[in-house]
Every structure is written in C-alpha cells, then in structure tokens.
Design a protein around this motif. Structure first.
Motif, PDB file in Angstrom:
ATOM      1  N   VAL A 243       0.938  -1.159   0.111  1.00  0.00           N
ATOM      2  CA  VAL A 243       0.079  -0.173  -0.039  1.00  0.00           C
ATOM      3  C   VAL A 243       0.779   1.280   0.135  1.00  0.00           C
ATOM      4  CG1 VAL A 243      -0.319  -0.164   2.504  1.00  0.00           C
ATOM      5  CG2 VAL A 243      -2.186   0.933   0.977  1.00  0.00           C
TER       6      VAL A 243
ATOM      7  N   THR B 191      -2.653  -4.015  -9.785  1.00  0.00           N
ATOM      8  CA  THR B 191      -2.555  -4.421  -8.376  1.00  0.00           C
ATOM      9  C   THR B 191      -2.355  -6.057  -8.475  1.00  0.00           C
ATOM     10  OG1 THR B 191      -5.040  -5.014  -8.622  1.00  0.00           O
ATOM     11  CG2 THR B 191      -4.471  -2.752  -8.051  1.00  0.00           C
TER      12      THR B 191
ATOM     13  N   THR C  65      -6.659  -0.876  -1.847  1.00  0.00           N
ATOM     14  CA  THR C  65      -5.567  -1.706  -1.896  1.00  0.00           C
ATOM     15  C   THR C  65      -5.899  -3.003  -0.969  1.00  0.00           C
ATOM     16  OG1 THR C  65      -4.779  -0.423   0.209  1.00  0.00           O
ATOM     17  CG2 THR C  65      -3.938   0.014  -2.064  1.00  0.00           C
TER      18      THR C  65
END
Ligand code: FAD
Ligand code: 2HG
Ligand code: ZN
Length: 474
Positions: free
Chosen positions: A57, A98, A214
């Motif tokens: 993160v 991600t 996140t």
C-alpha cells in the motif's frame, strides 16, 4: 499511424515512478504490455509508456502522491476483465496494476470475515473461504482472473446476487490509497459502526476514479451443506418469472441463482465453447439455470423436484434436468459462463447490460427485441442473464454474413433505442458492468443532474488534479 498522446510523460518522470516500485516492477517493454492494453471485447486498444506493479500500500500511495504533484494520469488495473473499458489507458496514462497485492491477510471464521489485498483473484478468495468451511458467494464467469479490487470498483453483480447481494453488500471495510498519497485505513470487521458517512460505499463502484483500493474486509457466510442445480427448458421469459415466484414461495432464500438463457445464445455456446453439451434432449426457446442451497443436508432435492413438478403443471417449465453429480452441476455452470466468449466467433455483438424491475423483464425483452429487429433486419437477439435481479444482458449479434464493421457502427443508435425501452420500464442502462469509457456519454444524458453534480463534487474533492482514470465515468 497513432495520433500524438494527450499525456506524454517525460522519461525523467517515468524514471521517478519506476524508482518507487523498483525497475523489475516497472514494465516498459511494449510486447509485455500488449495484453494489458486490450480489453476482452476488442473494443479498445490503449497505449501506455509504463505499467507499475506496486507490492504494498505504501508504494501505491507514493505513486499517487507523485502523480498528483506532477499532474500525471494513472489507470488502476486488476484482472483486466472489465467490460466498459475502464481499466484501459486510452491516451498514454500509466497503468497501476494491483496484481502483486495478492495476499490474504486474515480469515476470521468466527467473525465471518476475510481481509484480503485488492489484487487477489476472486477464485482464490472463494477457495480460501471454503478452506475455512465458509462461503464467499460472489461468482462470475471471469472469477478465474478478475480481482476483488476490480469487483469492488465495478460493484460486480454476478450469479449469486439474487440471494447474497452485489459486491457492495459483501464488503465491511476498505483500505484505500487516495490521490494525494494519504492512506485511508477503513478496514473493519464491524457490522455496526454508525460513526459518520459510509465512506466505503463511495469507493465501491467508483471504477478507480476516486482512489486505489488496496485491501478489503469481506463478509463470509456459512458454507451450504446441500446444493441442487436444475436446468429447465421453458416456453418464455414470462414463464421464467412464474418459475421464479414459485421457487421463492417453496424454497425462500434457498434460491441462490436464477439465470435466464435464450436458445440463440445457448446455440452459440454449443457451436463454439469447448466441452459444452445441451443438457436437455429437445430444443426449447428459453432456459433457466436455477440453483438452490441449504444448510440442511436433507430435503433440498425434494424441494427442487416439487418446484419443478408444480411449475410443469402450470406450464412454466416444459422439461428439466437436475444435476445428478457435482460434475454435472459444474457442466451447467460451464455452459453459463461460456456465453460471453461464445458470442465472439459469431461476429459483431452490440451489448446492453440493463436492469428493469423483475416484473417487467418479459415485457422489456419483447419490446426491445421488436425495436432491434426493426432497426437491423436479420440481427440475432440473444438475451441472457440474472433474471432474479432483473438484470438482462440484452445482446444482439450481427445478421449472419453481414459486414461486422457496418453492424457495429450502429452500436450507439441501437443502444439509444434500447435505452428508451429501458426508461419506459424505469430501468438502468448499466446494471452491473459500470460506466467506464463505453457509457460515459449516456451517463451524462440520463443521470439525474443533481446526482451528477454531487459525483463531480466528490471527484473534485478527492482528486482535484484529475489524475485517476481521467475520461472514465464522469
Ligand atoms: P479490471 O477490469 O482490471 O478493472 C475494472 C475497473 O475497476 C476499472 O475501471 C479499473 O480502473 C478499476 N479498478 C480495478 N482494480 C481497482 C482497484 N484496486 N482500485 C480502484 N480501481 C480499480 N461483471 C458482473 O458484474 N457480473 C458478471 O456476471 C460478470 N461476468 C463477467 C464474465 C466475463 C467472462 C467477463 C470477461 C467479465 C464479466 N464481468 C461481470 C465484468 C466485471 O466487471 C469484471 O469481471 C470484474 O468485476 C472486474 O475485475 P478486474 O479485476 O478484471 O478489474
Ligand atoms: C455475464 O453475466 C457477464 O456472464 C457478461 O455479465 C455478459 O457477455 C455479456 O454481455
Ligand atoms: Zn452478468
């Protein structure tokens, strides 16, 4: 030849971004980037100088902070399975992938929660829940590659929403990196927490325009002890509504999926999808794939048989088969999940991901079919979808042998006419796939102006430099 980029990013700036994640995770090789630039329907082909793959993160937050400081546009991307072009860098934006945020942080079977990073693939979440003897019910055709961050950001619906709700209903808390580089820690296991605005719901369905999710704390459910799956041939969508009501009367909340399939799209799956067989001996104009689930090991099969025989007496069902094994149930679902892919070899396909009140689905399908057939004689209307939620994928394939480009040139015109039918029944022109790039202009036209202004105000507040997913949704 490509037109000049609206957002050219200087090499020195790219190097500053790369430094945040390390060169290994700053992908610039165009061949390696190519799969991330094309969305599944082939509608868009994007361009990017770089894809960043942050591993935590803090790296995500640092990327956002630098992007805001320098006015650099970013596009968040998970599994790249979105169907409205939201995850594609259309004009040289940097992709923030991600996929390295792939940790399951905790499974808490007593609190019935699971905390996961946003890049975890949905199927892995389902598996981790099952390993703890729990259920994470979200299920959709792309579950082997879509990420929970993408599901949250599109507020995906899928095939179990009829019983468990949409993704919004399945999340308790979020961790989000904001455009200015702050991290909002909203992870929580609390069902009850009335301490101000429900901020998480701002980010769910925001399609990566307000922040990068996140991590998330998700709701778990008891794992059903019995699941029964039926595939029924039915005369019409109206009969399917009769079957739905009957199933709910007899089985209540045990109805965990209720999917409508037209013969036309089933034929496409039979023609093109590997390992798909027609579950029934005879041809029917429509089908319902229905699943019942229960915490009780006994009696569910009898309930399903009762529903189907009562439905047959009322002419809601013409023929039906109940899966005799887990493999057979999986075969029914394989057929269902191959419908999207199976439309592609048939040429151009104009999509309408719509919802109307459940009671209006049959009338909507009848009216919209007439509209499309009048516009493009010979077009093949092949609706299917989540009838239990009033959400139909009203997809229209080109006439056999027609010119694909010519047919697809009529996408906007057909959408506009079908949307009029949607409005007649007080429905939505985007039920579960979102707005992205594809439906941005329609949103501007049909969304309540006060709602649009509030949306723009949130965007300005959180992302004043418009660095996150510019040109999407708003
Ligand atoms: P992506 O495609 O990578 O991104 C989707 C959007 O979310 C983009 O705007 C992106 O910028 C944003 N985003 C992604 N991750 C983040 C993050 N961490 N933070 C902020 N923004 C982010 N949808 C349904 O609702 N129901 C279905 O039944 C369904 N079935 C499908 C079946 C198939 C075969 C396919 C290909 C798609 C289907 N979809 C369905 C579409 C659905 O939107 C996606 O599959 C899924 O929810 C997107 O996840 P993803 O990780 O691929 O996201
Ligand atoms: C599904 O329900 C997806 O399978 C995709 O939402 C629908 O292909 C489509 O249009
Ligand atoms: Zn769907």
């Amino acid at each position: 030849m490509n037109s000049p980029l609206r957002h050219p990013i200087a090499p020195e700036l790219l190097a500053r971004f790369a430094k945040i994640v390390g060169d290994k995770y700053a992908v610039t090789d165009q061949a390696a980037l190519e799969p991330q630039l094309i969305e599944g329907r082939g509608l868009y082909h994007g361009r990017t100088p770089m894809m960043l793959r942050p591993g935590n993160v803090n790296e995500v937050a640092a990327i956002l902070k630098l992007a805001t400081e320098t006015g650099t546009p970013l596009v968040p991307q998970g599994g790249n399975t979105g169907l409205v072009g939201g995850q594609i860098p259309h004009d040289g934006e940097i992709i923030v992938s991600t996929t390295r945020l792939d940790k399951i942080r905790e499974v808490d079977a007593t609190s019935n929660t699971m905390t996961v990073e946003s890049g975890v693939v949905l199927a892995k979440i389902q598996e981790a829940a099952a390993a703890a003897d729990r259920l994470f019910p979200l299920s959709l055709g792309a579950e082997g590659s879509c990420t929970i961050g993408g599901n949250l950001s599109t507020n995906a619906g899928g095939t179990s929403a009829v019983a468990y709700g949409i993704t919004r209903d399945l999340v308790i808390g979020l961790e989000v990196a904001l455009p200015d580089g702050r991290i909002w820690n909203g992870l929580s296991k609390l069902k009850k927490d009335n301490t101000g605005y429900d901020l998480k719901n701002l980010f769910v369905g925001a399609e990566g325009t307000l922040g990068i999710i996140t991590a998330a704390t998700l709701k778990l459910f008891p794992r059903p002890r019995a699941v029964e799956t039926a595939f029924a041939g039915i005369p019409s969508p109206r009969a399917a509504l009769g079957l739905l009501n009957l199933a709910r009367e007899r089985a209540g909340g045990s109805v965990t999926s209720f999917e409508l399939i037209s013969r036309g799209v089933l034929d496409m799956a039979l023609r093109h999808a590997h390992g798909v067989r027609d579950p029934l001996a005879n041809v029917h104009p429509w089908y319902v794939l229905m699943e019942l689930s229960s915490q009780s090991r006994e009696g569910l099969r009898a309930t399903l048989e009762d529903v189907l025989s009562s439905a047959a007496e009322r002419s809601f069902v013409t023929d039906a088969t109940i899966a005799a094994s887990l493999d057979q149930a999986k075969a029914f679902w394989h057929l269902r999940f191959m419908l999207t892919e199976s439309q592609k070899p048939e040429g151009g396909s104009i999509k309408h991901d719509i919802s109307v009140p459940v009671a209006a689905v049959a009338d909507f399908i009848a009216d919209a079919t007439k509209v499309c057939e009048a516009m493009v004689p010979g077009c093949r209307v092949v609706p299917f979808g989540h009838l239990g939620d009033g959400n139909i994928h009203f997809n229209v394939s080109q006439p056999i042998g027609a010119d694909t480009a010519g047919f697809l040139a009529g996408w906007g015109a057909m959408n506009a006419e079908v949307d009029k039918v949607v409005m007649k029944y007080h429905g939505s022109f985007s039920a579960e796939h979102g707005i992205g790039k594809l439906k941005r202009e329609t949103l501007k036209k049909v969304k309540d102006p006060v709602a649009l202004e509030m949306m723009r105000a949130f965007k300005r507040t959180l992302d004043p430099k418009n660095i996150l997913n510019p040109g999407k949704m708003l």
